[in-house]
Design an enzyme around this catalytic site. Structure first.
Site, PDB file in Angstrom:
ATOM      1  N   LYS A  39       3.283  61.224  24.306  1.00  0.00           N
ATOM      2  CA  LYS A  39       2.274  60.252  23.865  1.00  0.00           C
ATOM      3  C   LYS A  39       2.674  58.866  24.348  1.00  0.00           C
ATOM      4  O   LYS A  39       3.806  58.645  24.789  1.00  0.00           O
ATOM      5  CB  LYS A  39       2.137  60.288  22.342  1.00  0.00           C
ATOM      6  CG  LYS A  39       3.399  59.957  21.577  1.00  0.00           C
ATOM      7  CD  LYS A  39       3.249  60.330  20.103  1.00  0.00           C
ATOM      8  CE  LYS A  39       4.551  60.201  19.366  1.00  0.00           C
ATOM      9  NZ  LYS A  39       4.553  59.295  18.254  1.00  0.00           N
ATOM     10  N   ARG A 137       2.415  59.664   5.606  1.00  0.00           N
ATOM     11  CA  ARG A 137       1.606  59.074   6.677  1.00  0.00           C
ATOM     12  C   ARG A 137       0.351  59.918   6.885  1.00  0.00           C
ATOM     13  O   ARG A 137      -0.753  59.443   6.707  1.00  0.00           O
ATOM     14  CB  ARG A 137       2.442  58.976   7.961  1.00  0.00           C
ATOM     15  CG  ARG A 137       1.697  58.383   9.134  1.00  0.00           C
ATOM     16  CD  ARG A 137       2.586  58.167  10.349  1.00  0.00           C
ATOM     17  NE  ARG A 137       3.015  59.411  10.987  1.00  0.00           N
ATOM     18  CZ  ARG A 137       3.710  59.455  12.125  1.00  0.00           C
ATOM     19  NH1 ARG A 137       4.062  58.334  12.734  1.00  0.00           N
ATOM     20  NH2 ARG A 137       4.075  60.614  12.653  1.00  0.00           N
ATOM     21  N   HIS A 166       6.669  66.316   9.530  1.00  0.00           N
ATOM     22  CA  HIS A 166       7.394  65.288  10.305  1.00  0.00           C
ATOM     23  C   HIS A 166       8.392  64.589   9.390  1.00  0.00           C
ATOM     24  O   HIS A 166       8.066  64.263   8.248  1.00  0.00           O
ATOM     25  CB  HIS A 166       6.374  64.286  10.852  1.00  0.00           C
ATOM     26  CG  HIS A 166       6.947  63.286  11.816  1.00  0.00           C
ATOM     27  ND1 HIS A 166       7.699  63.635  12.909  1.00  0.00           N
ATOM     28  CD2 HIS A 166       6.861  61.922  11.854  1.00  0.00           C
ATOM     29  CE1 HIS A 166       8.040  62.545  13.580  1.00  0.00           C
ATOM     30  NE2 HIS A 166       7.556  61.502  12.960  1.00  0.00           N
ATOM     31  N   ARG A 222      10.108  69.109  18.631  1.00  0.00           N
ATOM     32  CA  ARG A 222       9.235  68.127  19.295  1.00  0.00           C
ATOM     33  C   ARG A 222      10.091  66.940  19.711  1.00  0.00           C
ATOM     34  O   ARG A 222      10.413  66.080  18.884  1.00  0.00           O
ATOM     35  CB  ARG A 222       8.136  67.654  18.326  1.00  0.00           C
ATOM     36  CG  ARG A 222       7.320  68.786  17.693  1.00  0.00           C
ATOM     37  CD  ARG A 222       6.152  68.218  16.893  1.00  0.00           C
ATOM     38  NE  ARG A 222       6.549  67.270  15.871  1.00  0.00           N
ATOM     39  CZ  ARG A 222       6.735  67.571  14.592  1.00  0.00           C
ATOM     40  NH1 ARG A 222       6.533  68.800  14.145  1.00  0.00           N
ATOM     41  NH2 ARG A 222       7.089  66.633  13.737  1.00  0.00           N
ATOM     42  N   TYR A 266       6.743  26.035  29.418  1.00  0.00           N
ATOM     43  CA  TYR A 266       5.863  25.423  28.417  1.00  0.00           C
ATOM     44  C   TYR A 266       6.663  24.767  27.298  1.00  0.00           C
ATOM     45  O   TYR A 266       7.612  25.340  26.777  1.00  0.00           O
ATOM     46  CB  TYR A 266       4.957  26.490  27.794  1.00  0.00           C
ATOM     47  CG  TYR A 266       3.920  27.035  28.746  1.00  0.00           C
ATOM     48  CD1 TYR A 266       2.955  26.207  29.299  1.00  0.00           C
ATOM     49  CD2 TYR A 266       3.914  28.393  29.082  1.00  0.00           C
ATOM     50  CE1 TYR A 266       2.001  26.712  30.168  1.00  0.00           C
ATOM     51  CE2 TYR A 266       2.959  28.900  29.941  1.00  0.00           C
ATOM     52  CZ  TYR A 266       2.005  28.062  30.488  1.00  0.00           C
ATOM     53  OH  TYR A 266       1.060  28.561  31.342  1.00  0.00           O
ATOM     54  N   CYS A 311       6.593  32.959  29.854  1.00  0.00           N
ATOM     55  CA  CYS A 311       5.148  32.772  30.083  1.00  0.00           C
ATOM     56  C   CYS A 311       4.468  34.140  30.117  1.00  0.00           C
ATOM     57  O   CYS A 311       5.117  35.177  30.045  1.00  0.00           O
ATOM     58  CB  CYS A 311       4.902  32.058  31.410  1.00  0.00           C
ATOM     59  SG  CYS A 311       5.870  30.564  31.649  1.00  0.00           S
ATOM     60  N   ASP A 313       3.096  35.593  32.699  1.00  0.00           N
ATOM     61  CA  ASP A 313       3.354  36.335  33.937  1.00  0.00           C
ATOM     62  C   ASP A 313       4.715  36.032  34.561  1.00  0.00           C
ATOM     63  O   ASP A 313       5.059  36.633  35.585  1.00  0.00           O
ATOM     64  CB  ASP A 313       2.276  35.994  34.972  1.00  0.00           C
ATOM     65  CG  ASP A 313       0.897  36.027  34.359  1.00  0.00           C
ATOM     66  OD1 ASP A 313       0.523  37.083  33.823  1.00  0.00           O
ATOM     67  OD2 ASP A 313       0.210  34.982  34.372  1.00  0.00           O
TER      68      ASP A 313
HETATM   69  C1  LIG Z   1       4.647  63.957  14.783  1.00  0.00           C
HETATM   70  C2  LIG Z   1       5.715  63.552  15.749  1.00  0.00           C
HETATM   71  N1  LIG Z   1       6.572  64.479  16.230  1.00  0.00           N
HETATM   72  C3  LIG Z   1       7.543  64.181  17.098  1.00  0.00           C
HETATM   73  C4  LIG Z   1       7.723  62.878  17.546  1.00  0.00           C
HETATM   74  C5  LIG Z   1       8.846  62.583  18.506  1.00  0.00           C
HETATM   75  O1  LIG Z   1       9.784  61.729  17.907  1.00  0.00           O
HETATM   76  P1  LIG Z   1      11.108  61.282  18.698  1.00  0.00           P
HETATM   77  O2  LIG Z   1      10.636  60.391  19.795  1.00  0.00           O
HETATM   78  O3  LIG Z   1      11.898  60.548  17.670  1.00  0.00           O
HETATM   79  O4  LIG Z   1      11.734  62.510  19.200  1.00  0.00           O
HETATM   80  C6  LIG Z   1       6.882  61.877  17.070  1.00  0.00           C
HETATM   81  C7  LIG Z   1       7.081  60.499  17.506  1.00  0.00           C
HETATM   82  O5  LIG Z   1       6.919  59.527  16.855  1.00  0.00           O
HETATM   83  C8  LIG Z   1       5.853  62.221  16.153  1.00  0.00           C
HETATM   84  O6  LIG Z   1       5.019  61.291  15.666  1.00  0.00           O
END
Ligand SMILES: Cc1ncc(COP(=O)(O)O)c(C=O)c1O
Length: 372
Positions: A39, A137, A166, A222, A266, A311, A313
Site C-alpha cells: 500500500k 481502528r 491487526h 503481512r 525565506y 523551500c 522545491d
Molecule cells: C492491516 C495491516 N497489516 C499489515 C501491515 C504491515 O505493517 P508493517 O509495515 O509494520 O509490516 C499494515 C500496515 O500498516 C496494516 O495496516
C-alpha cells in the site's frame, strides 16, 4: 544518475534485487506464506515493481489499503491474490470483484453490499472478515465473528476466504499486549471452528509480529516495513541480512560564496557568519523533505547541514566541510555515499517521526528509478 546535465532533479533509487532478497529471507525466516504489503505506493518505493520483485522472492499475496491500489496492480498485469486491508467504498466493489481482488468486510452492511455487487455481475466475491482484537481502528468485535461468518456463508455469491486482525503494539518488544490480542483472536477462531465456519486463512502478523512473535503467524504474515529493509521500531530491530532498498538523492544545482552577514532562504532565518559556500539542491518540502530544523544531506561522503528554511522545491546546504564539492555533485538525503550512510531512521529521528512516514512521504513527483 549523476549525469551533471541532469542538475534540476531529485530522484529515488530502488534496488529491486534487495526487495527480492528481503522477501526471500522473510519467507525463510517466518516459514509462512508471505503477503507483501505494498500500500501507499509500496511505502514510497513504487507499488508495481516492488510487487513484482516481492513475488520473485516468494511473496504469494499482496496487501493494499485502497481500491485504486489494487486496480493499479491488476492493470500492470499482476495476477497474485490481492487483499484490500480495509472496507472498500460500495461504488468500487464491482471493479474490485471484476479484478478478482479479495474484499475486507467488518459488518452485515458490507457483507450484503459485497454479495449484491457480486450477484449483479454473476460473479463470486472473495471476502475476508476483519476482527478488532484491540487496535480499535477497524473490524468487528471478535464475539460477532460466528454470526458474521454465517451471514457470509449464506450468500451464494460470496466465498469466505479469511479472517484476520491487526496488532497495535507488536513493535514494543513486550509480549503482554500482543498476547491479549492473540487471546481475543483465538477465541474467535475457536468459535468459528466449533461452528464449522473457519475459513482457509487466518492471519494477524505485521512485520514486527512476524519477526518477534512466531506464535502469531497462523496461515500468513503481512509484511510491509521489513520487506523494505526498514525496522518496525527500535524495540523490533531487523535480523541481519535484511537491507534497505531505497536511496533518495539530488544534485548540487548551484554553489556560491556568500559574504558574511547575508541571509539565506525565506525569512533569512540563517545568516552567514563569514564568507560561506552555500549550495542549492533541488529538493524541497513538495518532494517530502520536511521544513524542519536540523536536516542534513551527504555531500562527498560528509554530512552537511541544510541552512535556512526548506523551500517548496529547493533547500540550501552549507558546504564549508566539503571544499571540493562542485556543481553537479550528488547529494544524498537517504542512502550511502563513500562509507557514510544516512538512514530513513536517522531522518525520522530528526523529524520526530517514524521511518514509515519518511519513505511514504517522498513526493509523487520524485521519479523512482530501479536497478535489479
Ligand atoms: C492491516 C495491516 N497489516 C499489515 C501491515 C504491515 O505493517 P508493517 O509495515 O509494520 O509490516 C499494515 C500496515 O500498516 C496494516 O495496516
Amino acid at each position: 544518475m549523476t549525469d551533471p546535465r541532469n542538475r534540476y532533479s531529485t530522484w529515488v533509487e530502488v534496488d529491486l534485487g534487495v526487495i527480492e532478497a528481503n522477501a526471500r529471507q522473510l519467507t525463510a525466516l517466518t516459514k509462512a506464506t508471505v503477503m507483501a504489503v505494498v500500500k501507499a505506493n509500496a511505502y514510497g518505493h513504487g507499488a508495481v515493481p516492488v510487487a513484482q520483485a516481492a513475488a520473485r522472492g516468494g511473496a504469494s499475496w499482496l496487501g493494499v489499503a485502497r481500491a485504486e491500489e489494487a486496480l493499479e496492480l491488476r492493470s500492470a498485469g499482476i495476477g497474485l491474490p490481492i487483499l484490500i486491508l480495509g472496507p472498500a467504498p460500495v461504488a468500487q466493489l464491482a471493479a474490485l470483484i471484476a479484478a478478482g481482488a479479495s474484499l475486507t468486510v467488518t459488518d452485515e452492511v458490507q457483507i450484503d453490499a459485497a454479495a449484491l455487487a457480486a450477484r449483479d455481475q454473476q460473479a463470486t466475491a472473495k471476502v475476508q472478515l476483519k476482527l478488532d482484537s484491540g487496535m480499535n481502528r477497524l473490524g468487528a468485535p471478535p464475539e460477532a465473528a460466528v454470526n458474521l461468518a454465517r451471514r457470509i456463508q449464506q450468500q451464494p455469491s460470496l466465498s469466505f476466504e479469511g479472517v484476520f486482525t491487526h496488532f497495535a503494539r507488536a513493535d514494543e518488544g513486550m509480549p503482554e499486549p500482543v498476547q491479549r490480542q492473540v487471546e481475543r483472536f483465538e477465541q474467535a477462531l475457536s468459535a468459528l471452528v466449533s461452528a464449522g465456519l473457519r475459513p482457509p486463512l487466518a492471519h494477524a502478523a505485521n512485520s514486527a509480529a512476524a519477526l518477534s512473535w512466531p506464535g502469531t503467524h497462523y496461515d500468513l504474515v503481512r509484511v510491509g516495513i521489513a520487506l523494505y529493509g526498514l525496522r518496525p521500531s527500535p524495540a523490533a530491530p531487523l535480523p541481519a541480512g535484511l537491507r534497505p532498498a531505497l536511496e533518495w538523492k539530488t544534485q548540487l544545482t548551484r554553489i556560491r560564496s556568500v559574504p558574511p552577514g547575508e541571509g539565506v532562504s525565506y525569512g533569512h532565518a540563517y545568516v552567514t557568519r563569514r564568507t560561506e559556500r552555500i549550495g542549492t539542491v533541488p529538493v524541497g518540502y513538495a518532494d517530502g523533505l520536511r521544513r524542519a530544523a536540523g536536516n542534513q544531506l551527504l555531500v562527498g561522503g560528509v554530512p552537511v547541514p541544510v541552512v535556512g528554511r526548506v523551500c517548496m522545491d529547493f533547500c540550501m546546504l552549507q558546504l564549508d566541510r566539503v571544499p571540493g564539492a562542485n556543481e553537479g555533485d550528488e547529494a544524498v538525503i537517504i542512502g550511502a555515499q563513500d562509507r557514510t550512510r544516512l538512514s530513513a531512521e536517522q531522518v525520522a529521528d530528526r523529524w520526530g517521526t517514524i521511518n514509515y512516514e519518511v519513505t511514504c512521504g517522498i513526493g509523487a513527483r520524485v521519479p523512482r528509478t530501479y536497478s535489479q
